[in-house]
Design a protein around this motif. Structure first.
Motif, PDB file in Angstrom:
ATOM      1  N   PRO A 123       4.768  34.803  22.151  1.00  0.00           N
ATOM      2  CA  PRO A 123       6.025  33.711  22.058  1.00  0.00           C
ATOM      3  C   PRO A 123       6.893  33.927  20.920  1.00  0.00           C
ATOM      4  N   GLN A 124       6.333  34.082  19.608  1.00  0.00           N
ATOM      5  CA  GLN A 124       7.208  34.479  18.733  1.00  0.00           C
ATOM      6  C   GLN A 124       8.134  35.422  18.487  1.00  0.00           C
ATOM      7  N   GLU A 125       7.931  36.464  19.650  1.00  0.00           N
ATOM      8  CA  GLU A 125       8.935  37.603  19.879  1.00  0.00           C
ATOM      9  C   GLU A 125       9.993  37.341  20.992  1.00  0.00           C
ATOM     10  N   ASP A 126       9.695  36.273  21.664  1.00  0.00           N
ATOM     11  CA  ASP A 126      10.400  35.860  22.868  1.00  0.00           C
ATOM     12  C   ASP A 126      12.034  36.077  22.740  1.00  0.00           C
ATOM     13  N   ALA A 127      12.197  35.259  21.600  1.00  0.00           N
ATOM     14  CA  ALA A 127      13.555  35.117  21.374  1.00  0.00           C
ATOM     15  C   ALA A 127      14.394  36.480  21.078  1.00  0.00           C
ATOM     16  N   GLY A 128      13.788  37.286  20.533  1.00  0.00           N
ATOM     17  CA  GLY A 128      14.231  38.679  20.034  1.00  0.00           C
ATOM     18  C   GLY A 128      14.228  39.404  21.282  1.00  0.00           C
ATOM     19  N   ARG A 129      13.509  39.302  22.198  1.00  0.00           N
ATOM     20  CA  ARG A 129      13.518  40.358  23.429  1.00  0.00           C
ATOM     21  C   ARG A 129      14.580  39.583  24.432  1.00  0.00           C
ATOM     22  N   ALA A 130      14.786  38.429  24.343  1.00  0.00           N
ATOM     23  CA  ALA A 130      15.816  37.846  25.313  1.00  0.00           C
ATOM     24  C   ALA A 130      17.175  38.443  24.508  1.00  0.00           C
ATOM     25  N   ALA A 131      17.329  38.524  23.287  1.00  0.00           N
ATOM     26  CA  ALA A 131      18.351  38.979  22.664  1.00  0.00           C
ATOM     27  C   ALA A 131      18.696  40.472  23.215  1.00  0.00           C
ATOM     28  N   GLY A 132      17.582  41.183  23.204  1.00  0.00           N
ATOM     29  CA  GLY A 132      17.750  42.530  23.766  1.00  0.00           C
ATOM     30  C   GLY A 132      18.238  42.612  25.084  1.00  0.00           C
ATOM     31  N   LEU A 133      17.904  41.684  26.072  1.00  0.00           N
ATOM     32  CA  LEU A 133      18.424  41.716  27.377  1.00  0.00           C
ATOM     33  C   LEU A 133      19.803  41.309  27.338  1.00  0.00           C
ATOM     34  N   LEU A 134      20.349  40.509  26.742  1.00  0.00           N
ATOM     35  CA  LEU A 134      21.847  40.221  26.566  1.00  0.00           C
ATOM     36  C   LEU A 134      22.446  41.401  25.991  1.00  0.00           C
ATOM     37  N   ALA A 135      21.964  42.086  24.902  1.00  0.00           N
ATOM     38  CA  ALA A 135      22.599  43.096  24.469  1.00  0.00           C
ATOM     39  C   ALA A 135      22.698  44.327  25.563  1.00  0.00           C
TER      40      ALA A 135
END
Length: 385
Positions: A123-135
């Motif tokens: 879960p600590q990496e979820d925000a970064g992966r979501a940012a990758g989806l937006l990118a």
């Protein structure tokens, strides 16, 4: 620090998205890598359907009128590209494989493209992966965070409420009164799933069934809460506290302790029925009990929870089946209606419509392990407010 391939892919996608199309040589210069690396990246992304490539150039899917080879545009400009929605899931196997399939089918039916990222329950990496989806061009997100512990929604969930695009939670609930509780969500009603299992076993003449369950996922935690809810709703008291189970691969000794606790309860006459989360644990428990001389369903009626592989056991297991495929489909349809302003016809589903909390009802699939004639009960996956 060397850039990871996934990060480079995100930068490449953002460049192509902004320009509509670009030459491989131009992308190599802007990314600061060799043309060979860019060609390899483009091939990977094209195979995933995230880019189109033609004769040394690459374009955003649907941008058929983009300037060729970096030259001036001869037409009116790029045609409208397809809607892109992103999905973050904790894994792509077992429970979530069917959720992903439902979302993908709904997106395809609506002419949208689904882009998937997996968190591996970190879960600590979820925000970064979501940012990758937006990118990568996602204009809306389906989010199933990789939560495992009861405190994870608070410790690792606040970022979701600040996302700049419409977002729907999948099989996850925010803490009442906090930010995530204001988001759209689509979930299985696990309390109802446990209730129909307990009610079924009682109807077969058993006393209050024992619960054997893990505590290492949101579904496991919801099943435990659902058991308490079911007993309260039916005015029952469990003969023993729930038996904590663990993965046999991760903790063989802990798994054996759970089996021995259930075995002892059966021998002492304190349990004639049990609900076990999940399928894999239930199959192994049945096998181990047989080695100890306890037969299912003769000595113990058993219902599994999840219905992923329950039907494949030596003794096919009666199982609660959460509506996983429908959860993915409803969530994707809701998100697409949000993004398109409600043009899909859903009541109030447009961008400014009221938020929705949709609960879909699991159903019970009756097989051999509970001692009842096999059938599928007609509990449909219908939305509840």
């Amino acid at each position: 620090m060397r850039e990871r391939a996934a990060e480079r892919h995100d930068r490449l996608l953002e460049l192509v998205r902004a320009r509509g199309s670009a030459r491989v040589s131009e992308l190599a210069a802007q990314l600061g890598v060799s043309p060979v690396t860019v060609r390899r990246d483009v091939e990977f992304l094209a195979n995933e359907g995230r880019l189109d490539r033609v004769h040394g150039s690459v374009s955003w899917p649907g941008a058929t009128d983009a300037p060729p080879q970096g030259g001036p545009a001869s037409g009116p400009g790029p045609v409208p590209r397809e809607l892109v929605i992103g999905m973050l899931a904790p894994n792509a196997t077992y429970y979530f494989a069917e959720v992903i399939r439902g979302a993908h089918e709904a997106a395809a039916a609506a002419g949208a493209r689904l882009v998937l990222r997996i968190s591996d329950y970190r879960p600590q990496e979820d925000a970064g992966r979501a940012a990758g989806l937006l990118a990568a061009g996602a204009e809306g997100l389906l989010i199933a965070p990789g939560w495992k512990e009861p405190d994870d929604p608070v410790e690792h969930g606040a970022w979701i409420a600040g996302l700049p695009v419409p977002t729907v939670l999948l099989e996850r609930r925010g803490v009442p009164g906090r930010e995530l509780d204001d988001l759209d969500r689509v979930c299985s009603d696990h309390s109802h799933g446990v209730l129909i299992a307990v009610r079924h076993l009682l109807g077969l003449g058993h006393s209050t069934p024992l619960l054997v369950a893990r505590a290492d996922s949101p579904t496991a935690i919801a099943v435990r809460a659902g058991y308490r809810y079911a007993l309260d709703a039916l005015g029952l008291k469990s003969p023993l506290p729930p038996i904590g189970s663990v993965s046999a691969e991760v903790d063989p000794a802990g798994f054996e302790r759970a089996v021995q606790a259930l075995f002892t309860a059966v021998l002492a006459g304190r349990a004639t029925a049990a609900l076990v989360h999940n399928d894999v644990d239930a199959i192994r428990i049945v096998q181990r009990l047989a080695e100890l001389g306890v037969r299912v369903p003769d000595d113990l009626a058993l219902v599994a929870y999840d219905d992923e592989v329950a039907a494949l056991a030596d003794i096919p297991l009666t199982a609660v089946a959460p509506p996983k495929h429908e959860v993915g489909r409803y969530a994707a349809e809701l998100l697409i209606e949000r993004l398109r302003g409600g043009t899909g016809g859903g009541p109030g589903a447009g961008a400014e419509g009221p938020r929705r909390h949709v609960d879909l009802l699991p159903r019970l699939r009756v097989r051999s392990s509970c001692g009842a004639p096999s059938e599928t009960l007609p509990n449909r996956a219908t939305p509840q407010s």
